[in-house]
Design an enzyme around this catalytic site. Structure first.
Site: not given
Lengths: 133, 368
Positions: B97, B129, B218, B220, B253, B258, B285, B315
């Site tokens: 990207e 991603c 959030r 996401t 991914h 977390k 990332n 995404s």
């Protein structure tokens, strides 16, 4: 700001990307960048393409603190004369090394990097720089 | 929701799709910035950020590095392992990207740099991603259907995060390349199966000409990352007959630590099985490079005949899930190129000011 002739740059991609020079079969001399004619043998020279191994040794170097346009945001950076293991001497940037590692006699290998950009909208020049191994 | 099924084999165990990875290569730029260095600039608690995101530091590209240079470096390592003539590569796909050009393929720059000749099809792909794993699927399809002998699939990014945004702690640089082939004597990891799950979910995006991406905070999480990664993985298990415990390793991914470790927990996978590929903690990332750098790191330590589960996430949104089975050939090629760990250890820290300069976050005014 477009500074470069795009066709001219395009003709040199293989030289810039892959370290493709040439070799005179008559006098056994290697050239990088490649020559149109052998300056020693002139019309008797027979040139053929030769891809050089991407390994060499720093012959000497300089630290650049005031770079030309296109390189001014990269300062300070090292530029070195590099003697290829199986080819001639060329001049190029040394990257990814603190300056105390940039020494005469240091072994280097080529890495593919961005050389400079023709402004925000122009072509991006890629080619080989060198890192200390 | 639209479930897309690709390259499937209906038998239950020891699936042989006749296609696999014959060479893999990683590249991670040398520079790093610590989470607390960024936190200090914005008056945040660095320890809180590190613990919350499970990211200690991230990889930063050199001022002369971009997706094209990262792709070339990763491909050169893949070629060292595959030991093939680059002119036999029939397809090059670069997923990212952060392609250097909006219009002009990164893939042809890679093709010329590795001397692939001109007999290949190429494209730059984008799916946030997961464009790198999409490239693996495209190459596997072309190889399996005998259109080409070898395909080169790359995922690489120099990810962007706006100053002060939460993404700034994670958006990193790096990439991985895979050469896909069908000769059993060359395959280091069979692609036994792959399955994808996609939907129109606007959790993260970047509009044309926008410098930095936007995201839904959030949003996401649960409806985006969690739903797609879980669904793709479940779909793969259902279609292959594998149980989650059959896998020796898993890679998800890693937008942060977390999310990936949470997904492992949700699927009942112990952390030890994702640990080898859990590179996010030390490099951040790497977007299109994230899950596939995790795969490279796992291949760096896996033994022959082990099963690896990989599920990417992009995404927008979608996940590609894969079953890889390593072969005896893996031990032969592993040391032919630097490992992911070699790159992670070779580092140099930069200050926030240096980072801002490298990433083009400074405004030079009339002094351009």
């Amino acid at each position: 700001m477009h500074r470069t002739s795009v066709p001219l740059l395009w003709r040199r991609f293989k030289h810039h990307y892959r370290l493709l020079g040439n070799h005179c079969k008559t006098c056994k001399t290697d050239y990088y960048p490649p020559r149109e004619i052998c300056p020693t043998c002139r019309r008797k020279g027979v040139l053929e393409e030769k891809e050089f191994e991407k390994k060499g040794t720093i012959q000497t170097y300089s630290i650049i603190y005031a770079g030309p346009v296109g390189f001014d945001k990269q300062t300070p950076y090292a530029v070195a004369l590099i003697k290829l293991d199986n080819g001639p001497v060329l001049v190029s940037q040394i990257v990814d090394a603190p300056f105390d590692q940039v020494k005469i006699g240091a072994k280097v290998t080529a890495v593919f990097r961005k050389i400079y950009e023709d402004g925000k909208e122009g072509i991006i020049h890629y080619g080989l720089k060198w890192k200390v191994v | 929701m639209n479930k897309v099924e690709l390259i499937m084999n209906n038998s239950k165990k020891a699936l042989d799709n006749g296609v696999g990875i014959i060479g893999y290569g990683a590249y991670i730029p040398k520079r790093r910035i610590k989470a607390e260095t960024i936190a200090e600039v914005w008056g945040k608690d660095g320890e809180d950020i590190k613990n919350g995101l499970m990211i200690e530091e991230k990889a930063v590209p050199g001022i002369d590095e971009d997706t094209a240079t990262i792709s070339v470096a990763a491909t050169q390592n893949a070629l060292l392992r595959a030991k093939i003539n680059p002119r036999e590569i029939g397809a090059i796909y670069v997923g990212s990207e952060s392609h250097p050009y909006a219009v002009k393929p990164t893939a042809t720059i890679v093709g010329d740099a590795i001397n692939a000749g001109h007999d290949y099809t190429a494209a730059s792909t984008e799916f946030a991603c997961k464009a790198g794993t999409a490239a693996i699927q495209m190459c596997a399809g072309l190889v399996k259907s005998n259109y080409i002998k070898y395909g080169l699939a790359i995922g690489a990014d120099t990810a962007q995060g706006a100053p002060g945004n939460a993404l700034e702690y994670s958006a990193a640089a790096g990439g991985a390349a895979f050469i896909i082939g069908s000769d059993k004597r060359e395959i280091v990891a069979q692609i036994e199966a792959t399955y994808s799950y996609s939907s129109d979910t606007p959790d993260f995006w970047r509009r044309s000409h926008a410098m930095y991406p936007s995201h839904g905070g959030r949003f996401t999480g649960e409806p985006a990352y969690v739903k797609h990664v879980f669904s793709a993985t479940q779909g793969l298990l259902e279609r292959t007959g594998y149980k989650i415990n059959d896998f020796d390793f898993a890679v998800f991914h890693m937008p942060n630590g977390k999310f990936a470790s949470g997904m492992a927990k949700k699927l009942g996978i112990p952390f030890e099985k994702i640990a080898p590929g859990f590179v996010v903690k030390r490099i951040g990332n790497t977007y299109s490079g994230s899950s596939i750098l995790g795969l490279c790191a796992t291949l760096d330590v896996a033994k022959p005949n082990q099963l690896i589960l990989l599920t990417s996430y992009g995404s927008g949104a979608g996940s590609d899930s894969f079953v890889f089975r390593t072969t005896d050939k893996l031990n032969e090629v592993r040391n032919a190129a630097p490992t992911v760990e070699d790159y992670i250890k070779d580092k140099e820290y930069v200050s926030y000011a240096q980072y801002a300069k490298i990433k083009g976050k400074l405004h030079y005014g009339g002094a351009q």
